[in-house]
Design a protein around this motif. Structure first.
Motif: not given
Length: 307
Positions: A182, A184, A260, A262
């Motif tokens: 993941q 940001d 992914r 976050r």
């Protein structure tokens, strides 16, 4: 209490333009005639609908209430006209459905094709909108049904869970982020992006969250489907944000990796929504039931462990 449809149309036009003059022009009425119609409407209802001022008009609380009801009435009249006109062409009824980008591109085509094959005398008018716009349209009665991100729906709108709709970052397999689980979104806003055309709901959603971080995304290319975007990403043109279901589908045949995001805004759930499912016309209720069954199948499929 009787209502004239022209009066309601005029009132909506005045409310939307915040001007009796502009509302009259939209309705092709003389200003004096429009002003008299509004006054007669206020007298008939026994309440003031507008606050008149030098810079135009503002709605009173009663005016806001009438606006909501008038939009619903006019939408239903338009639907009535459309359904009756459809009888002449052999169709029985139509359903107005709004959906966000994920719904239109990944979930609805197969589901609607199956529904239309089973109901040859029903037609469906589908429009792409951002989830917040879908919520407002459903609340105002401008559409029958919506397929939207659940977080964007206010309490007054009924909803049925449909599927997860997580947004992910798609990067080339050789990218430094490809091995990450993941990331940001803040870490990648300065990157080159590949995305959907600016008119898409997803483009507005992602660009809006970038703006909240004080960034403006730099797009090397804008295309109209996720497969084309995936090919651009695989070629190293840039990274992209797309629904996880689309990203993983593309990753099976393209040299891309799915990471992914976050941030909470990327963790979305789609829901079928309406002002009132019980108040829907029979064709719309049939479509809801069809989509509900499809949602159960999606849930059972997603519950299986990934290979």
């Amino acid at each position: 209490m009787r209502f004239d449809l022209v009066d309601l149309q005029l009132f909506v036009a005045v409310a939307e333009t915040r001007s009796i003059t502009a509302g009259a022009a939209r309705m092709h009425l003389a200003l004096a005639s429009a002003s008299e119609r509004i006054k007669r409407l206020e007298v008939a209802l026994g309440v003031a609908l507008l606050k008149r001022g030098r810079r135009g008009v503002e709605l009173t609380s009663a005016g806001e209430s009438l606006l909501d009801h008038a939009r619903i009435v006019l939408h239903n009249v338009d639907a009535l006209r459309g359904d009756l006109a459809a009888f002449a062409s052999g169709a029985r009824a139509s359903v107005h459905l709004l959906a966000n980008t994920s719904g239109i591109s990944e979930y609805l085509p197969k589901a609607l094709a199956a529904f239309l094959a089973e109901h040859p005398r029903i037609s469906i008018d589908v429009e792409e909108r951002e989830s917040g716009e879908i919520a407002r349209a459903i609340a105002s009665g401008a559409a029958d049904l919506g397929l939207a991100a659940e977080h964007a729906l206010p309490e007054g709108i009924e909803r049925i869970p449909f599927s997860e709709d997580r947004l992910v970052l798609v990067v080339p397999r050789q990218d430094e982020l490809a091995g990450r689980r993941q990331v940001d979104f803040r870490e990648v806003v300065s990157r080159d992006f590949v995305g959907l055309v600016t008119s898409s709901a997803l483009h507005a959603h992602v660009s809006g969250h970038a703006a909240k971080l004080g960034a403006r995304l730099r797009f090397r290319a804008r295309l109209n489907n996720f497969d084309a975007i995936g090919q651009m990403v695989a070629a190293g043109i840039g990274v992209a944000v797309m629904p996880e279901v689309a990203g993983r589908r593309c990753a099976r045949s393209m040299k891309i990796a799915v990471v992914r995001i976050r941030d909470s805004w990327a963790d979305r759930r789609l829901a079928i929504c309406a002002r009132s499912f019980k108040a829907l016309a029979r064709p719309a209720q049939q479509l809801v039931e069809h989509l509900r069954k499809g949602a159960r199948q999606l849930t059972s499929t997603s519950a299986r462990p990934r290979p």
